[in-house]
Design a protein around this motif. Structure first.
Motif, PDB file in Angstrom:
ATOM      1  N   PRO A 124       0.842  -1.207   0.000  1.00 30.13           N
ATOM      2  CA  PRO A 124       0.000   0.000   0.000  1.00 30.13           C
ATOM      3  C   PRO A 124       0.868   1.244   0.000  1.00 30.13           C
ATOM      4  CG  PRO A 124       0.145  -0.888   2.209  1.00 30.13           C
ATOM      5  CD  PRO A 124       0.867  -1.867   1.323  1.00 30.13           C
ATOM      6  N   ARG A 125       0.322   2.351  -0.524  1.00 31.51           N
ATOM      7  CA  ARG A 125       1.063   3.602  -0.567  1.00 31.51           C
ATOM      8  C   ARG A 125       0.391   4.613   0.356  1.00 31.51           C
ATOM      9  NH1 ARG A 125      -0.117   2.342  -5.491  1.00 31.51           N
ATOM     10  NH2 ARG A 125      -1.334   4.224  -5.879  1.00 31.51           N
ATOM     11  N   PRO A 126       1.139   5.180   1.313  1.00 31.55           N
ATOM     12  CA  PRO A 126       0.553   6.200   2.187  1.00 31.55           C
ATOM     13  C   PRO A 126       0.177   7.438   1.386  1.00 31.55           C
ATOM     14  CG  PRO A 126       2.924   6.148   2.467  1.00 31.55           C
ATOM     15  CD  PRO A 126       2.573   4.989   1.578  1.00 31.55           C
TER      16      PRO A 126
ATOM     17  N   PRO B  12      18.774  16.148   8.489  1.00 29.22           N
ATOM     18  CA  PRO B  12      17.545  16.789   8.942  1.00 29.22           C
ATOM     19  C   PRO B  12      16.309  16.026   8.467  1.00 29.22           C
ATOM     20  CG  PRO B  12      18.394  17.932   7.017  1.00 29.22           C
ATOM     21  CD  PRO B  12      19.417  16.900   7.389  1.00 29.22           C
ATOM     22  N   PRO B  13      15.162  16.223   9.132  1.00 29.20           N
ATOM     23  CA  PRO B  13      13.956  15.506   8.719  1.00 29.20           C
ATOM     24  C   PRO B  13      13.420  16.040   7.390  1.00 29.20           C
ATOM     25  CG  PRO B  13      13.452  17.056  10.477  1.00 29.20           C
ATOM     26  CD  PRO B  13      14.936  17.069  10.311  1.00 29.20           C
ATOM     27  N   ILE B  14      13.401  15.176   6.379  1.00 27.85           N
ATOM     28  CA  ILE B  14      12.945  15.572   5.046  1.00 27.85           C
ATOM     29  C   ILE B  14      11.964  14.526   4.537  1.00 27.85           C
ATOM     30  CG2 ILE B  14      13.643  15.922   2.635  1.00 27.85           C
ATOM     31  CD1 ILE B  14      16.273  17.052   3.662  1.00 27.85           C
ATOM     32  N   VAL B  15      10.849  14.988   3.990  1.00 22.52           N
ATOM     33  CA  VAL B  15       9.871  14.112   3.359  1.00 22.52           C
ATOM     34  C   VAL B  15       9.780  14.475   1.886  1.00 22.52           C
ATOM     35  CG1 VAL B  15       8.531  13.729   5.467  1.00 22.52           C
ATOM     36  CG2 VAL B  15       7.952  15.649   3.959  1.00 22.52           C
ATOM     37  N   GLN B  16       9.182  13.586   1.105  1.00 21.93           N
ATOM     38  CA  GLN B  16       9.051  13.858  -0.316  1.00 21.93           C
ATOM     39  C   GLN B  16       7.697  13.390  -0.831  1.00 21.93           C
ATOM     40  OE1 GLN B  16      12.257  11.059  -1.680  1.00 21.93           O
ATOM     41  NE2 GLN B  16      10.697  10.364  -3.132  1.00 21.93           N
ATOM     42  N   PHE B  17       7.200  14.118  -1.822  1.00 18.44           N
ATOM     43  CA  PHE B  17       6.051  13.647  -2.594  1.00 18.44           C
ATOM     44  C   PHE B  17       6.339  13.933  -4.058  1.00 18.44           C
ATOM     45  CE2 PHE B  17       4.845  18.095  -2.044  1.00 18.44           C
ATOM     46  CZ  PHE B  17       4.203  18.425  -3.231  1.00 18.44           C
ATOM     47  N   THR B  18       5.654  13.211  -4.924  1.00 16.74           N
ATOM     48  CA  THR B  18       5.876  13.365  -6.361  1.00 16.74           C
ATOM     49  C   THR B  18       4.631  13.919  -7.029  1.00 16.74           C
ATOM     50  OG1 THR B  18       7.463  11.549  -6.425  1.00 16.74           O
ATOM     51  CG2 THR B  18       6.413  12.148  -8.507  1.00 16.74           C
ATOM     52  N   SER B  19       4.815  14.944  -7.816  1.00 18.48           N
ATOM     53  CA  SER B  19       3.744  15.485  -8.647  1.00 18.48           C
ATOM     54  C   SER B  19       3.901  14.914 -10.050  1.00 18.48           C
ATOM     55  CB  SER B  19       3.815  17.014  -8.683  1.00 18.48           C
ATOM     56  OG  SER B  19       2.857  17.545  -9.581  1.00 18.48           O
ATOM     57  N   VAL B  20       2.909  14.144 -10.489  1.00 24.26           N
ATOM     58  CA  VAL B  20       2.906  13.637 -11.860  1.00 24.26           C
ATOM     59  C   VAL B  20       2.290  14.726 -12.729  1.00 24.26           C
ATOM     60  CG1 VAL B  20       2.139  11.825 -13.423  1.00 24.26           C
ATOM     61  CG2 VAL B  20       2.672  11.275 -11.030  1.00 24.26           C
ATOM     62  N   GLY B  21       3.107  15.367 -13.543  1.00 21.96           N
ATOM     63  CA  GLY B  21       2.664  16.556 -14.262  1.00 21.96           C
ATOM     64  C   GLY B  21       2.798  17.780 -13.364  1.00 21.96           C
ATOM     65  N   ARG B  22       2.440  18.929 -13.893  1.00 19.61           N
ATOM     66  CA  ARG B  22       2.556  20.187 -13.131  1.00 19.61           C
ATOM     67  C   ARG B  22       1.222  20.511 -12.475  1.00 19.61           C
ATOM     68  NH1 ARG B  22       6.763  22.810 -12.802  1.00 19.61           N
ATOM     69  NH2 ARG B  22       5.651  24.739 -12.287  1.00 19.61           N
ATOM     70  N   LYS B  23       0.989  19.872 -11.341  1.00 16.11           N
ATOM     71  CA  LYS B  23      -0.250  20.091 -10.603  1.00 16.11           C
ATOM     72  C   LYS B  23      -0.117  21.312  -9.705  1.00 16.11           C
ATOM     73  CE  LYS B  23      -1.514  15.230 -10.836  1.00 16.11           C
ATOM     74  NZ  LYS B  23      -1.729  13.967 -10.117  1.00 16.11           N
ATOM     75  N   ASP B  24      -1.263  21.766  -9.191  1.00 14.03           N
ATOM     76  CA  ASP B  24      -1.280  22.984  -8.379  1.00 14.03           C
ATOM     77  C   ASP B  24      -0.349  22.885  -7.175  1.00 14.03           C
ATOM     78  OD1 ASP B  24      -3.127  24.044 -10.120  1.00 14.03           O
ATOM     79  OD2 ASP B  24      -4.863  23.610  -8.850  1.00 14.03           O
TER      80      ASP B  24
ATOM     81  N   HIS C 168      -1.624  12.981  -2.606  1.00 16.76           N
ATOM     82  CA  HIS C 168      -0.508  12.466  -3.402  1.00 16.76           C
ATOM     83  C   HIS C 168      -0.069  11.145  -2.790  1.00 16.76           C
ATOM     84  CE1 HIS C 168       0.345  16.144  -5.824  1.00 16.76           C
ATOM     85  NE2 HIS C 168      -0.223  16.738  -4.776  1.00 16.76           N
ATOM     86  N   SER C 169      -0.152  10.056  -3.559  1.00 18.87           N
ATOM     87  CA  SER C 169       0.188   8.746  -3.010  1.00 18.87           C
ATOM     88  C   SER C 169       1.600   8.291  -3.352  1.00 18.87           C
ATOM     89  CB  SER C 169      -0.819   7.683  -3.471  1.00 18.87           C
ATOM     90  OG  SER C 169      -0.688   7.437  -4.855  1.00 18.87           O
ATOM     91  N   PHE C 170       2.391   9.144  -3.995  1.00 14.78           N
ATOM     92  CA  PHE C 170       3.822   8.879  -4.149  1.00 14.78           C
ATOM     93  C   PHE C 170       4.500   9.705  -3.059  1.00 14.78           C
ATOM     94  CE2 PHE C 170       3.694   7.997  -9.042  1.00 14.78           C
ATOM     95  CZ  PHE C 170       2.802   6.973  -8.807  1.00 14.78           C
ATOM     96  N   PHE C 171       4.650   9.140  -1.868  1.00 18.63           N
ATOM     97  CA  PHE C 171       5.033   9.903  -0.680  1.00 18.63           C
ATOM     98  C   PHE C 171       5.830   9.027   0.279  1.00 18.63           C
ATOM     99  CE2 PHE C 171       3.539  10.673   3.792  1.00 18.63           C
ATOM    100  CZ  PHE C 171       4.372  11.746   4.048  1.00 18.63           C
ATOM    101  N   THR C 172       6.906   9.607   0.854  1.00 17.18           N
ATOM    102  CA  THR C 172       7.672   8.853   1.839  1.00 17.18           C
ATOM    103  C   THR C 172       8.628   9.783   2.587  1.00 17.18           C
ATOM    104  OG1 THR C 172       8.985   6.842   2.189  1.00 17.18           O
ATOM    105  CG2 THR C 172       9.626   8.246   0.334  1.00 17.18           C
TER     106      THR C 172
END
Length: 200
Positions: A25-27, A55-67, A45-49
């Protein structure tokens, strides 16, 4: 017997659907941002981890140029709100591709609250929120990875057990393949096995 595909065997969108059916599953990062014009945006956004511990860093992925991406690039700030089971309908509805001038908070009647250290608001009824400042972005093909430094973590006391967030109380949603979603289900605790060299 296995069925096998390479990215060349399928159109890109079909291979994407294959990957999302296998990587699960994807958070869900329920990302709130504020545009340069002051519109509060909210999108799942379900591409997230987590990307880094210190330092504490998180990431998410935007597929295309979303808002979400456009706003983060313009303002350098965003909030990762936890997407709980109780708000599944609103989480899903906030994924509708509204035009940039329409804010999901107002359009869907989602209550916001002020963040502590960044401008974008938090989802008031989400049990936790990570306030982030933009660390960097990484363009990859048709997508952009957004890395944010966590500057504040806010957790509702109702989901804390011994001052630690409890997964069963948080009740996070997850994305699967197609239009499938998942809830937490059974939670099992199991300790890691330490390495102990055998004596000669």
């Amino acid at each position: 017997m296995r069925t096998e595909w390479t990215p060349e065997d399928l159109p890109a969108r079909h291979f994407y659907k294959l990957m999302t059916a296998l990587i699960l599953p994807r958070p869900i990062a329920w990302i709130s941002t504020t545009s340069a014009e002051g519109v509060d945006n909210l999108a799942p956004h379900s591409f997230f981890t987590i990307s880094c511990v210190d330092p504490p860093i998180v990431q998410f992925t935007s597929v295309g140029r979303k808002d979400s991406l456009v706003n983060v690039e313009a303002t350098g700030e965003f909030v990762v709100n936890l997407a709980p089971e109780s708000l599944q309908g609103l989480v899903n509805a906030s994924g509708t591709p509204y035009p940039p001038e329409i804010g999901e908070f107002d359009e869907l009647g989602i209550r916001r609250e002020h963040s502590t250290l960044v401008r974008p608001p938090r989802v008031a009824s989400s049990p936790s929120a990570l306030e982030c400042t933009l660390h960097s972005t990484l363009p990859l093909g048709d997508s952009t990875v957004v890395l944010g430094r966590v500057v504040n973590a806010s957790v509702d006391r109702s989901v804390l057990v011994d001052d630690h967030p409890d997964a069963q109380l948080l009740q996070p949603l997850a994305r699967l393949g197609r239009n499938e979603w998942s809830t937490l289900g059974e939670v099992r605790a199991i300790d890691r096995i330490p390495y102990r060299p055998t004596e000669p």
